[in-house]
Design a protein around this motif. Structure first.
Motif: not given
Length: 295
Positions: A150-151, A163-167, A186-190, A216-217
């Motif tokens: 989130t931050r 943003v690049i996210a490796f899940t 929370k993460t989805s809201g961000a 979610s995210f």
């Protein structure tokens, strides 16, 4: 509920060491000298396997990477400014031995929790990067994982960065109860606020991406990329088949199935990932008035 899905995850993680496996080599080989592919059972010299990005040269199996290994092959050397690196989880529901398990994993992995976030560059392009590590409690999403992600998105929104996210995750962290489930919202809201600011978010699914992270995210990227043949899903096959009373396809919950059915945009081999990400970032460079070009 997820036991059948996790059995697949466990098999991929441990590999098939059975003497009855196809092409099995029963010669006693010192541990760590070779990599035995869990898919094709071919042995590869570990140095060759590592230099190939931990991809089997025979069948293309993409083995799991640690977060640090992923960063090493993705971002520009020395460019990482890590966020919240000392943040650790408490024990919100007094789950037995939770603190001890976390401490043991910190010593084993060198991580404080299951995700690394920070600001970095890919071929000179500024980004915020999120990398999950399945070696820490299967990269389950607890309070620290959710807070750091989130931050990271909030920082990217403020600084107008992609943003690049490796899940890679087994889902929500049961040891933190409802606190863990709250991280999905929370993460989805961000992510939503980042998107509303007209900024780019690229998700890269790695093996496995499951449970509440998928729900979610991990599924909210503007562009969703997957490594070949990785496991992507929410609930397990048996639960879904029992619910819908139908037989699922053999390749269900694979990256290829997700691509075919519109849940992913492309499948990219590891050796081409950095180049592909850099190309996408350049295509979506900020325009003069702010925001990102939809090229």
């Amino acid at each position: 509920m997820l036991e059948d899905l996790f059995s697949v995850v466990k098999t991929r993680f441990n590999g098939d060491s059975s003497d009855d496996a196809p092409n099995s080599d029963k010669t006693n080989i010192p541990k760590g000298l070779v990599f035995k592919c869990p898919r094709c059972s071919v042995n590869t010299i570990m140095d060759e396997f590592t230099s190939n990005g931990k991809v089997c040269p025979k069948c293309g199996y993409h083995a799991r990477l640690t977060a640090r290994e992923r960063l090493d092959i993705t971002i520009d050397k020395g460019s990482l400014e890590e966020f919240d690196k000392d943040m650790i989880s408490c024990n919100p529901i007094d789950f037995p031995d939770y603190e001890k398990k976390q401490q043991a994993l910190r010593e084993k992995t060198g991580l404080r929790d299951a995700v690394i976030t920070g600001r970095a560059k890919i071929r000179g392009e500024d980004i915020v990067i999120i990398v999950m590590d399945s070696n820490f409690m299967m990269a389950s999403m607890g309070s620290v994982v959710g807070e750091k992600i989130t931050r990271a998105f909030e920082y990217a929104t403020q600084e107008r960065l992609p943003v690049i996210a490796f899940t890679a995750s087994g889902g929500a962290r049961m040891q933190e109860g409802i606190v863990s489930l709250m991280q999905m919202a929370k993460t989805s809201g961000a992510v939503g606020r980042h998107s509303a600011a007209g900024l780019l978010y690229i998700t890269v699914w790695t093996d496995p991406t499951t449970g509440g992270v998928t729900a979610s995210f991990a599924s909210l990227g503007d562009i969703i990329i997957a490594e070949p043949k990785v496991l992507i899903g929410f609930a397990g096959r048996r639960v879904i088949e029992g619910t819908i009373k139908q037989k699922l396809p053999d390749d269900f919950q694979s990256a290829e199935f997700m691509l075919e059915n519109g849940f992913a945009d492309m499948i990219v081999e590891r050796k081409r990932m950095r180049r592909t990400l850099a190309h996408l970032l350049k295509l979506h460079k900020p325009c003069e008035k702010g925001g990102w070009n939809n090229v």
